[in-house]
Motif scaffolding. Structure first.
Motif, PDB file in Angstrom:
ATOM      1  N   LEU A 388     -63.745  27.587   6.065  1.00  0.00           N
ATOM      2  CA  LEU A 388     -62.952  28.706   6.593  1.00  0.00           C
ATOM      3  C   LEU A 388     -62.654  28.482   8.064  1.00  0.00           C
ATOM      4  CD1 LEU A 388     -65.196  30.530   8.290  1.00  0.00           C
ATOM      5  CD2 LEU A 388     -65.745  31.374   6.027  1.00  0.00           C
ATOM      6  N   ASN A 389     -61.591  29.135   8.508  1.00  0.00           N
ATOM      7  CA  ASN A 389     -61.148  29.008   9.897  1.00  0.00           C
ATOM      8  C   ASN A 389     -60.747  30.396  10.388  1.00  0.00           C
ATOM      9  OD1 ASN A 389     -59.326  28.652  12.212  1.00  0.00           O
ATOM     10  ND2 ASN A 389     -59.461  26.466  11.778  1.00  0.00           N
ATOM     11  N   GLY A 390     -61.592  30.972  11.252  1.00  0.00           N
ATOM     12  CA  GLY A 390     -61.322  32.314  11.756  1.00  0.00           C
ATOM     13  C   GLY A 390     -60.102  32.388  12.639  1.00  0.00           C
ATOM     14  N   ARG A 391     -59.860  31.330  13.402  1.00  0.00           N
ATOM     15  CA  ARG A 391     -58.714  31.338  14.310  1.00  0.00           C
ATOM     16  C   ARG A 391     -57.402  31.289  13.543  1.00  0.00           C
ATOM     17  NH1 ARG A 391     -60.219  27.366  17.195  1.00  0.00           N
ATOM     18  NH2 ARG A 391     -58.935  25.681  16.375  1.00  0.00           N
ATOM     19  N   ARG A 392     -57.368  30.483  12.492  1.00  0.00           N
ATOM     20  CA  ARG A 392     -56.151  30.339  11.687  1.00  0.00           C
ATOM     21  C   ARG A 392     -56.084  31.329  10.529  1.00  0.00           C
ATOM     22  NH1 ARG A 392     -52.444  27.371  14.530  1.00  0.00           N
ATOM     23  NH2 ARG A 392     -53.496  25.648  15.583  1.00  0.00           N
ATOM     24  N   GLY A 393     -57.228  31.955  10.203  1.00  0.00           N
ATOM     25  CA  GLY A 393     -57.231  32.981   9.180  1.00  0.00           C
ATOM     26  C   GLY A 393     -57.118  32.481   7.753  1.00  0.00           C
ATOM     27  N   TRP A 394     -57.733  31.292   7.446  1.00  0.00           N
ATOM     28  CA  TRP A 394     -57.671  30.779   6.077  1.00  0.00           C
ATOM     29  C   TRP A 394     -59.061  30.387   5.590  1.00  0.00           C
ATOM     30  CZ3 TRP A 394     -59.777  26.039   5.557  1.00  0.00           C
ATOM     31  CH2 TRP A 394     -59.699  25.147   6.637  1.00  0.00           C
ATOM     32  N   TRP A 395     -59.191  30.264   4.276  1.00  0.00           N
ATOM     33  CA  TRP A 395     -60.417  29.748   3.696  1.00  0.00           C
ATOM     34  C   TRP A 395     -60.094  28.975   2.427  1.00  0.00           C
ATOM     35  CZ3 TRP A 395     -63.268  31.204  -0.869  1.00  0.00           C
ATOM     36  CH2 TRP A 395     -62.640  32.165  -1.660  1.00  0.00           C
ATOM     37  N   ARG A 396     -61.035  28.127   2.008  1.00  0.00           N
ATOM     38  CA  ARG A 396     -60.834  27.307   0.826  1.00  0.00           C
ATOM     39  C   ARG A 396     -62.172  27.094   0.132  1.00  0.00           C
ATOM     40  NH1 ARG A 396     -57.745  21.405   0.610  1.00  0.00           N
ATOM     41  NH2 ARG A 396     -57.881  21.123  -1.638  1.00  0.00           N
ATOM     42  N   ARG A 397     -62.165  27.128  -1.195  1.00  0.00           N
ATOM     43  CA  ARG A 397     -63.386  27.006  -1.990  1.00  0.00           C
ATOM     44  C   ARG A 397     -63.435  25.665  -2.700  1.00  0.00           C
ATOM     45  NH1 ARG A 397     -64.598  30.579  -7.435  1.00  0.00           N
ATOM     46  NH2 ARG A 397     -66.771  29.946  -7.771  1.00  0.00           N
ATOM     47  N   TYR A 398     -64.608  25.038  -2.665  1.00  0.00           N
ATOM     48  CA  TYR A 398     -64.820  23.800  -3.415  1.00  0.00           C
ATOM     49  C   TYR A 398     -65.009  24.146  -4.891  1.00  0.00           C
ATOM     50  CZ  TYR A 398     -67.167  19.635  -5.226  1.00  0.00           C
ATOM     51  OH  TYR A 398     -67.513  18.534  -5.978  1.00  0.00           O
TER      52      TYR A 398
END
Length: 472
Positions: A388-398
């Motif tokens: 996840l990236n708080g600055r860019r506002g995205w997340w991804r799951r393995y």
């Protein structure tokens, strides 16, 4: 009589079709550079270029199966790095193969130039035996001597040694291609090479650049810049730069083979035992040293400070299940996930390549359950790897797959996709990032972020092995 004659004709034709150097696996026309114990230092160890070297025996079935992929990798890496092979079945090469730590066939080693000439870094290649995997591993280790210039420092760089020639690539890309890195190696010490992104408007206007990519040569001595208008290929670009300075002589031209030696050296009595992969046994004394574990975030506060602030960069988190009540140990999948992340992190640390941080988050951390709920992840007793990236506002799951689950190769491919900006990302739900943070906490996070020296790839990299030479 007719049958015997036909058989003789068939055998004669078959022998004629065999390569001239039938004792080895690769012919003289092969793109693979043939090296031996006499010229290894000259061609490989002392080179400014990265190399991959296969130690093989012609009778080895694994080596024969690898040959097509290895030759394809050599073709794709032509002009960018060296792809070489040593015949360990040759009596003269056997002691050398032993000194190089060869215990089975084929053994592949990547040789990267070190800080001291003739003292390269040598590491075993343990990736897949495919052309794509080999190319990716070698490209990743091509040294980068290219200056990343900006509006702020371009003039300072240009003013340094104004009499010496320089070259600049103006590009929309955010990373340096293997082709440009290879060019910088070819002219190391004679032409300084820089890269300027299109967003550096002052630098772009200074040179009147209107198209990207544009390659510019500054001959030095007050001469006007020269714009390259040829193909984005290694050979013509080397010729273009050669008008300002000669490239470094490389002792390994394309297609060269190990020089013949008519003087037969006496076979050394200490003959290393080289056996095929199928039969080799591990050395009892060589116990592999495990990679150090990744950092742990034991509390909700630690999790927030590291990864859940508005200015937080990319984090990879292993959300762990509760240990077994019987033995107080984590389940097998969770152990595999932590081991894979530790090995990946350790590998990048050895290479000194920059990578976003990995953390384990134990089940006792109250923030773990809050994060699972916020992202809609299962709350059962399972391990989850997320980025996840708080600055860019995205997340991804393995996404684990039964049978592969959390093996290092598959987890690393997922990590690499994030590094390269590939794959779909989901928007972080509201409330996951902690918006209201006191000023002291923000400053503390910024300091930690600087210490991690995170340099993310926020957009796709231009290099896509197998390598395309016209990608700049």
């Amino acid at each position: 009589m007719l049958q015997a004659s036909s058989a003789l004709l068939f055998i004669t034709s078959l022998l004629a079709a065999l390569p001239v150097n039938a004792d080895g696996l690769y012919t003289k026309k092969s793109p693979v550079l043939q090296v031996n114990q006499r010229n290894y230092d000259q061609l490989i160890a002392n080179s400014n270029h990265t190399s991959i070297v296969e130690f093989y025996a012609p009778w080895c079935g694994h080596c024969q199966n690898l040959k097509p992929a290895y030759e394809k990798a050599a073709t794709n890496l032509d002009g960018l790095a060296k792809v070489a092979a040593v015949n360990c079945d040759d009596d003269d090469n056997k002691p050398f193969c032993g000194r190089m730590g060869v215990q089975g066939f084929p053994t592949l080693k990547i040789v990267t130039p070190g800080k001291k000439p003739g003292k390269p870094r040598v590491e075993d290649y343990k990736g897949a035996r495919s052309a794509k995997a080999i190319v990716e591993a070698v490209v990743d280790r091509i040294p980068n001597h290219v200056k990343r210039a900006t509006d702020k420092d371009l003039d300072t760089w240009l003013a340094q040694d104004e009499e010496s020639p320089k070259a600049i690539l103006f590009t929309e890309k955010g990373t340096t291609s293997p082709l440009l890195r290879a060019l910088a190696i070819d002219f190391l010490g004679s032409i300084q090479v820089a890269q300027v992104r299109s967003k550096e408007t002052e630098a772009v206007e200074k040179f009147g650049i209107t198209e990207f990519p544009t390659f510019v040569l500054l001959p030095g001595g007050g001469q006007d810049p020269i714009i390259y208008d040829g193909e984005l290929k290694k050979k013509p670009m080397v010729e273009f730069l050669s008008q300002a300075a000669a490239p470094n002589p490389d002792p390994a031209p394309k297609g060269s083979a190990a020089p013949p030696d008519n003087k037969k050296k006496p076979v050394e009595s200490a003959d290393p035992k080289v056996v095929p992969d199928d039969a080799k046994e591990p050395k009892p004394a060589s116990v592999p040293i495990p990679a150090p574990p990744i950092d742990t975030l034991p509390t909700a506060e630690a999790l927030e400070a590291a990864c859940l602030l508005p200015k937080s960069g990319t984090c990879v988190l292993a959300l762990l299940p509760e240990p077994s009540e019987l033995d107080a140990e984590l389940p097998g999948p969770a152990k595999n996930a932590l081991l894979s992340l530790a090995e990946i992190s350790h590998k990048h640390a050895i290479r000194k390549s920059k990578l976003f941080p990995f953390y384990s988050v134990p089940a006792i951390n109250s923030g773990a359950q809050t994060l699972r709920a916020g992202l809609g992840l299962p709350e059962d007793n399972s391990v989850e790897i997320i980025a996840l990236n708080g600055r860019r506002g995205w997340w991804r799951r393995y996404d684990s797959v039964e049978g592969a689950e959390y093996g290092q190769e598959r987890v690393e491919a997922w990590i690499d996709a994030i590094r390269l900006g590939e794959g779909e990302k989901q928007k972080l739900p509201d409330g996951v990032v902690i918006e209201e943070v006191v000023e002291e906490k923000v400053e503390e996070q910024e300091e930690k972020t600087e210490e991690k020296v995170e340099e993310e790839v926020e957009e796709p990299v231009e290099e896509k092995p197998a390598v395309d030479h016209d990608e700049l």
